[in-house]
Design a protein around this motif. Structure first.
Motif, short mmCIF file in Angstrom:
data_model
loop_
_atom_site.label_atom_id
_atom_site.label_comp_id
_atom_site.label_asym_id
_atom_site.label_seq_id
_atom_site.Cartn_x
_atom_site.Cartn_y
_atom_site.Cartn_z
N GLU A 269 0.85 -1.19 0.00
CA GLU A 269 0.00 0.00 0.00
C GLU A 269 0.88 1.24 0.00
O GLU A 269 1.87 1.30 0.75
N VAL A 270 0.56 2.20 -0.84
CA VAL A 270 1.32 3.44 -0.90
C VAL A 270 0.38 4.62 -0.72
O VAL A 270 -0.77 4.59 -1.15
N SER A 271 0.89 5.67 -0.09
CA SER A 271 0.09 6.86 0.18
C SER A 271 0.85 8.09 -0.29
O SER A 271 1.58 8.70 0.49
N PRO A 272 0.68 8.49 -1.55
CA PRO A 272 1.35 9.69 -2.04
C PRO A 272 1.04 10.94 -1.23
O PRO A 272 1.92 11.78 -1.01
N GLU A 300 7.31 -0.78 9.41
CA GLU A 300 8.54 -0.28 8.80
C GLU A 300 8.72 -0.84 7.39
O GLU A 300 9.79 -1.28 7.00
N GLY A 301 7.64 -0.81 6.61
CA GLY A 301 7.73 -1.23 5.23
C GLY A 301 7.67 -2.71 5.00
O GLY A 301 8.12 -3.20 3.95
N ASP A 302 7.10 -3.47 5.95
CA ASP A 302 7.07 -4.92 5.82
C ASP A 302 5.65 -5.48 5.67
O ASP A 302 5.49 -6.63 5.25
N LYS A 303 4.62 -4.70 5.99
CA LYS A 303 3.25 -5.23 5.91
C LYS A 303 2.70 -5.08 4.49
O LYS A 303 3.22 -4.32 3.67
N ALA A 329 -5.67 2.46 7.19
CA ALA A 329 -4.60 1.53 6.81
C ALA A 329 -3.38 1.84 7.66
O ALA A 329 -3.14 2.99 8.03
N ASP A 330 -2.61 0.82 7.98
CA ASP A 330 -1.41 1.02 8.79
C ASP A 330 -0.45 1.97 8.08
O ASP A 330 -0.27 1.90 6.86
#
Length: 429
Positions: A269-272, A300-303, A329-330
């Motif tokens: 998942e990314v959140s611009p 820390e970028g693992d989920k 979202a986390d």
């Protein structure tokens, strides 16, 4: 650092004591929840039928902040009577400790004035109310200090205004012509309080940025890796029963560019928008001076798949009855740290120093929550209140409750590197 926390907590107890009066405002919403769901669902249906599937980010933005039927826009969603509860609502101890931390770090910067505290997504205003109460005991108030709140919900802005200041101030204060803020008032302690729609609208001055459970509500794009490469998860309409469903884009979308070249996950998942806001905050910290504190649940970028809904304190299908449940979202803290340390080539700011993340349990313990609990219990004469304090402490610090789920991240300007080597941020070590 431990002796510093003990000294500050002792001073805090002497000045404030135990009796704290919370004021909650849970006005009845003008629009029923079912009405919200019907309005939003019809709008989303019409949009999909006209232009095709929409992104998860577009869906979240519409569901949460639609001007007429958005989840946050016209009702109180916090606390026991809402859909979720936040740390400041659980106990005064949380806000007090955050306030002491901010005072300590502001002092470390040389106590510059004028300055502001800017909270992103202030909720009911409970956290800010506790902070202002503590600040007043340190004689931080008046014309050299102001409060800036970034809030898109007119309804919640009214709730915050009632929480932070007397009614007379709310009625008498008028906006100056051409102002960047859309509302202003005066706090119980005499400080100016102003409301803004965007971080970019905030005054240019030394700023203590605070974002507690803010980034988790910002829109995300969901990406998956298939045989043909990266594709985006979209939301479409099932024509048979007119329900919403997830589908995968046929081709790459612009959001696919936000993943790293060496990404090992098959789904993310990314959140611009989170990256843009973090960079705006980091730029202000470098250019005008300041500190940032981000508190949220995240990783820390693992989920991978964390998009979900919450309703009545329980998990809820995010595609069912839009507008009646919170969507979240986390937070990807590794992405926020990347944003704070990678200015774009045309921007005039340098990478911030980042500290964390650390678990909430560790941060609160290191800055003195156990000592504060002891002080409050020693002053307490009511057995039920004492039990509530112990229960609140457990919920805030127990790894099975909020203790490990919530993380703390701090941002500092690069010019403070030498100072921070000698005096590291409390709570992070």
């Amino acid at each position: 650092m431990q002796s510093c926390s003990r000294r500050l907590m002792t001073y805090l107890n002497q000045k404030i004591g135990f009796a704290i009066h919370r004021r909650y405002f849970c006005d009845k919403a003008k629009t029923t929840l079912k009405g919200n769901a019907n309005i939003l669902l019809k709008q989303i249906e019409a949009r999909i039928l006209a232009a095709g599937p929409i992104t998860v980010a577009e869906y979240m933005k519409e569901v949460l902040t639609n001007p007429t039927a958005g989840y946050y826009m016209n009702r109180d969603v916090f606390g026991q009577t809402g859909d979720f509860i936040t740390s400041p609502e659980i106990s005064q101890m949380f806000g007090e400790l955050i306030a002491v931390w901010l005072v300590n770090e502001w002092t470390k910067c040389g106590r510059p004035t004028p300055f502001q505290i800017a909270e992103l997504g202030p909720g009911r205003g409970t956290l800010m109310a506790d902070i202002l109460r503590v600040f007043s005991k340190f004689k931080i108030a008046g014309s050299d200090f102001s409060v800036s709140l970034v809030e898109v919900s007119p309804y919640l802005a009214q709730v915050q205004e009632k929480q932070l200041g007397p009614r007379q101030a709310q009625e008498d204060t008028k906006l100056p012509q051409g102002s960047q803020h859309y509302k202003q008032s005066i706090s119980f302690y005499g400080s100016q309080v102003r409301w803004y729609n965007h971080v970019a609208d905030l005054p240019r001055t030394f700023t203590l940025f605070l974002a507690h459970e803010f980034f988790d509500a910002l829109p995300i794009h969901k990406l998956v890796k298939v045989d043909q490469g990266w594709r985006e998860v979209l939301i479409d309409l099932n024509r048979e029963d007119l329900t919403l469903r997830f589908v995968i884009s046929r081709d790459r979308t612009p959001a696919c560019l936000y993943r790293l070249d060496n990404e090992s996950r098959e789904e993310l998942e990314v959140s611009p928008q989170s990256l843009i806001i973090t960079q705006a905050m980091a730029a202000r910290i470098h250019q005008d001076g300041g500190i940032g504190l981000v508190i949220d649940y995240g990783h820390e970028g693992d989920k991978t798949d964390t998009f979900r809904g919450f309703k009545n304190h329980k998990l809820h299908d995010p595609l069912v009855d839009p507008g009646t449940a919170d969507l979240t979202a986390d937070v990807d803290f590794s992405a926020l740290k990347w944003a704070a340390t990678h200015p774009r080539t045309f921007e005039d700011w340098k990478a911030n120093l980042t500290y964390g993340t650390v678990d909430q349990k560790d941060f609160l313990t290191r800055v003195g929550i156990n000592l504060r609990l002891e002080q409050l219990l020693a002053s307490c004469r009511d057995e039920d209140v004492a039990l509530n304090l112990k229960s609140a402490h457990k919920m805030l610090t127990d790894p099975m409750e909020m203790g490990s789920k919530f993380k703390f991240l701090a941002l500092y300007p690069s010019v403070m590197e030498k100072i921070l080597e000698r005096y590291p941020p409390p709570g992070f070590f």
